[in-house]
Design a protein around this motif. Sequence first.
Motif, short mmCIF file in Angstrom:
data_model
loop_
_atom_site.label_atom_id
_atom_site.label_comp_id
_atom_site.label_asym_id
_atom_site.label_seq_id
_atom_site.Cartn_x
_atom_site.Cartn_y
_atom_site.Cartn_z
N TYR A 466 0.85 -1.18 0.00
CA TYR A 466 0.00 0.00 0.00
C TYR A 466 0.89 1.23 0.00
O TYR A 466 1.68 1.44 0.92
CB TYR A 466 -0.92 0.03 1.23
CG TYR A 466 -1.85 1.22 1.24
CD1 TYR A 466 -2.96 1.25 0.39
CD2 TYR A 466 -1.62 2.31 2.07
CE1 TYR A 466 -3.82 2.35 0.39
CE2 TYR A 466 -2.47 3.40 2.07
CZ TYR A 466 -3.56 3.41 1.22
OH TYR A 466 -4.41 4.49 1.21
N ILE A 467 0.77 2.04 -1.04
CA ILE A 467 1.65 3.20 -1.21
C ILE A 467 1.00 4.42 -0.59
O ILE A 467 -0.09 4.83 -0.98
CB ILE A 467 1.93 3.45 -2.70
CG1 ILE A 467 2.59 2.21 -3.32
CG2 ILE A 467 2.80 4.67 -2.90
CD1 ILE A 467 2.75 2.29 -4.81
N ASN A 468 1.67 5.00 0.41
CA ASN A 468 1.11 6.17 1.08
C ASN A 468 2.04 7.38 1.03
O ASN A 468 1.84 8.35 1.73
CB ASN A 468 0.79 5.84 2.54
CG ASN A 468 2.01 5.33 3.30
OD1 ASN A 468 3.14 5.43 2.81
ND2 ASN A 468 1.78 4.77 4.48
N GLY A 469 3.08 7.30 0.22
CA GLY A 469 3.97 8.45 0.07
C GLY A 469 5.06 8.54 1.11
O GLY A 469 5.87 9.46 1.10
N ARG A 483 -2.67 3.99 -3.11
CA ARG A 483 -2.94 3.02 -4.17
C ARG A 483 -2.40 1.65 -3.75
O ARG A 483 -1.28 1.53 -3.28
CB ARG A 483 -2.26 3.48 -5.45
CG ARG A 483 -2.70 2.76 -6.71
CD ARG A 483 -1.90 3.26 -7.90
NE ARG A 483 -2.07 4.68 -8.14
CZ ARG A 483 -3.06 5.21 -8.84
NH1 ARG A 483 -3.99 4.43 -9.35
NH2 ARG A 483 -3.14 6.51 -9.03
N ASN A 484 -3.21 0.63 -3.90
CA ASN A 484 -2.75 -0.73 -3.64
C ASN A 484 -2.03 -1.28 -4.85
O ASN A 484 -2.51 -1.15 -5.98
CB ASN A 484 -3.93 -1.65 -3.31
CG ASN A 484 -4.30 -1.61 -1.84
OD1 ASN A 484 -3.43 -1.47 -0.99
ND2 ASN A 484 -5.58 -1.71 -1.54
N CYS A 485 -0.89 -1.90 -4.63
CA CYS A 485 -0.21 -2.67 -5.67
C CYS A 485 -0.05 -4.10 -5.13
O CYS A 485 0.34 -4.28 -3.98
CB CYS A 485 1.16 -2.08 -5.99
SG CYS A 485 1.08 -0.50 -6.86
N TYR A 486 -0.35 -5.06 -5.96
CA TYR A 486 -0.33 -6.43 -5.45
C TYR A 486 -0.13 -7.42 -6.59
O TYR A 486 -0.32 -7.10 -7.78
CB TYR A 486 -1.63 -6.74 -4.71
CG TYR A 486 -2.90 -6.52 -5.52
CD1 TYR A 486 -3.51 -7.56 -6.21
CD2 TYR A 486 -3.49 -5.26 -5.57
CE1 TYR A 486 -4.66 -7.36 -6.93
CE2 TYR A 486 -4.65 -5.04 -6.29
CZ TYR A 486 -5.24 -6.10 -6.97
OH TYR A 486 -6.39 -5.89 -7.70
#
Length: 712
Positions: A466-469, A483-486
Amino acid sequence: MSLLSSNLVPLRLQTLHHPPNPNRGLPYPIPRIPYPRSQTPRILSAKRTGKQRYPSEKKKLKQKQKQTLTLTPVDNKFEGVWRLSKLGVPIHSDPGKDFLGLSPGLLQEIAKVLEFPVASMLPQDAFSVVRKSFDARKMLKEPKFVYTVDMDVSKLLSLEPRTWDFISRLEPKLGLIEHMPNERASGDLISIIHDSKKNPKDIVTTENGHNNYSGSEQSYKCPTIKKTKIAVVGSGPSGLFASLVLAELGADVTLIERGQAVEQRGRDIGALVVRRILQLESNFCFGEGGAGTWSDGKLVTRIGRNSGSVQAVMKTLVHFGAPKNILIDGKPHLGTDRLIPLLRNFRQHLQGLGVTIKFGTRVDDLLVEDGHVVGVRVADSRDKLQFNSQKLGYDGVVLAVGHSARDIYQMLLSHNMVLVPKDFAVGLRIEHPQELINRIQYSALATEVYKGRGKVPVADYKVVNYINGEDGGPSSNSGATGRNCYSFCMCPGGQVVLTSTNPSELCVNGMSFSRRASKWANAALVATVSTKDFETLGCHGPLAGVEFQMEFERKAAIMGGGNFVVPVQTVTDFMENRLSVTSVPPSSYRLGVKAANLHELFPIHITEALQHSISTFDKELPGFITSEALLHGVETRTSSPIQIPRNADTYESTLLKGLYPVGEGAGYAGGIVSAAVDGMFAGFAVARNFNLLDSCIESSLGKAQSAGVVKY
């Protein structure tokens, strides 16, 4: 010598007198086996805190926090079933992944839980394996097979009365030991429906022109004058299970499929792979069984593995030829080679029930009168100009199309249907040598894989970021945050395949056979996208998600140079935003690959999100970033880009009466099992709406997933 380590030590039994037990008819005194109580050794995990914890560690922490909750006291420990979970058997003590019975090593673990001194004295017939999975996480001292076992108390006591005292001391432990007063058992869907019809005390009465089989437990009505005519559009899992329920309950069902039966479909796919001939209506997406037929055949689901509905679906698959190990395997899958004969058996059963199956038949329109669907207009799938269309009348239409049936979405809009854009995910398909994934996951144990025929499963992985900066991720103004990356649809021992339905578009997926014996491992690496992303690219309206998909599929086709050649880039080059002049590593994709800079494919915020996630995945799977790994463009059809609104109870469209949108294409499922469950419950709902079902047969199957929630 310890009694636990030797089965040859003679036992001296002493008697232990108990107060009378009104719940048992056992003779007294009960023999008791004296021994020093042993403690199960603790396995210490690595200290990881906060966001560094693995998902499994977070789950374990939550379970510990729940330990403070008061567990329901057991009224009678000597009735029903005790479920013993997380029984870890070291790999050297287990026969291997293909053995699903009671091994001596597993009996030893059961004996530890019961604190019973001699494992070999425990009767195997009293225990049944519910689940078996393989755990090779590096936090463990050694890899283990992990079991869940049900213990039938009555059978255990009848076979080995000396276990009475040990069961009397057994207490529930959250997540480890559970008491079930009644055994959780459910049959396959056919048996459940047939059992609902059997009631010798029922009295046949006539009401509204129907013969009603009434009774305290009766839930089936048999129409005598005119059968309800239902069309089911689409023969994927949701369409097949909806057809099965409705046909078993007495409806006149017509199953309409634009693609071909699996035998012809296999030949069409062969022509695509060998001669590059794409049949627009019979390919990796369209045809009997849906898109999941030529895939890995995964049966993993997040809607409740132990729920009655999922178990009914799994047992129905076994009824039609799936191996019984899918009921026990922690990560069940079938593979294309097993799906094909299963679907053939399923089809023959439906035909035996009187279901009319129309292959190669495309639905071009709905017949609507006064806001009510009264039929469909169909044409031969090869007839693109609809010269010989035909109108077919039905009492109801179950719309069970897949997420690639984009023409159906357009047709629904022509009837002023509301289609709700929904989030999905896009990205690339990554491929590694399977031996590399085996080494990453298993270390020295990788030699035990033997191309799917060894003692341990072919290694797979599942990664999420989970990208939160924060923590060095993309800047907060890049659009990559939140944004979720998986990884998605990981296919160990598989191959990359073409899932295009149009020659001007290019998209890929993964598939594998039951043994997963290929030398490659592939998975989608995707990032979630939403309406904000669609609008940024200039895509608006209810089909904005479809336009978003098509934009990248067309770009991928151009980057590949046409003729279904796929643009690829090594992971190391992708991470450094460069294009090497040297040749790329071999790919399992059989129609050819071409080196390209995949940074030119997506908007920068999606590319940055993928880059950052790959870097994170490499920390969890050291060696994930390698020049041997190849990224393939593009993966866009992870789930439906729209949802068709429906009533949560009746499954009927909120705008068109008589239309029942179900499954993955309607936005209510993702994957084989959840689509099958949705189709099954839709079948019951339609049957009830047409007075074929009196009460709630499906009550024993558990609650259906909520409308609007898609789980994989």
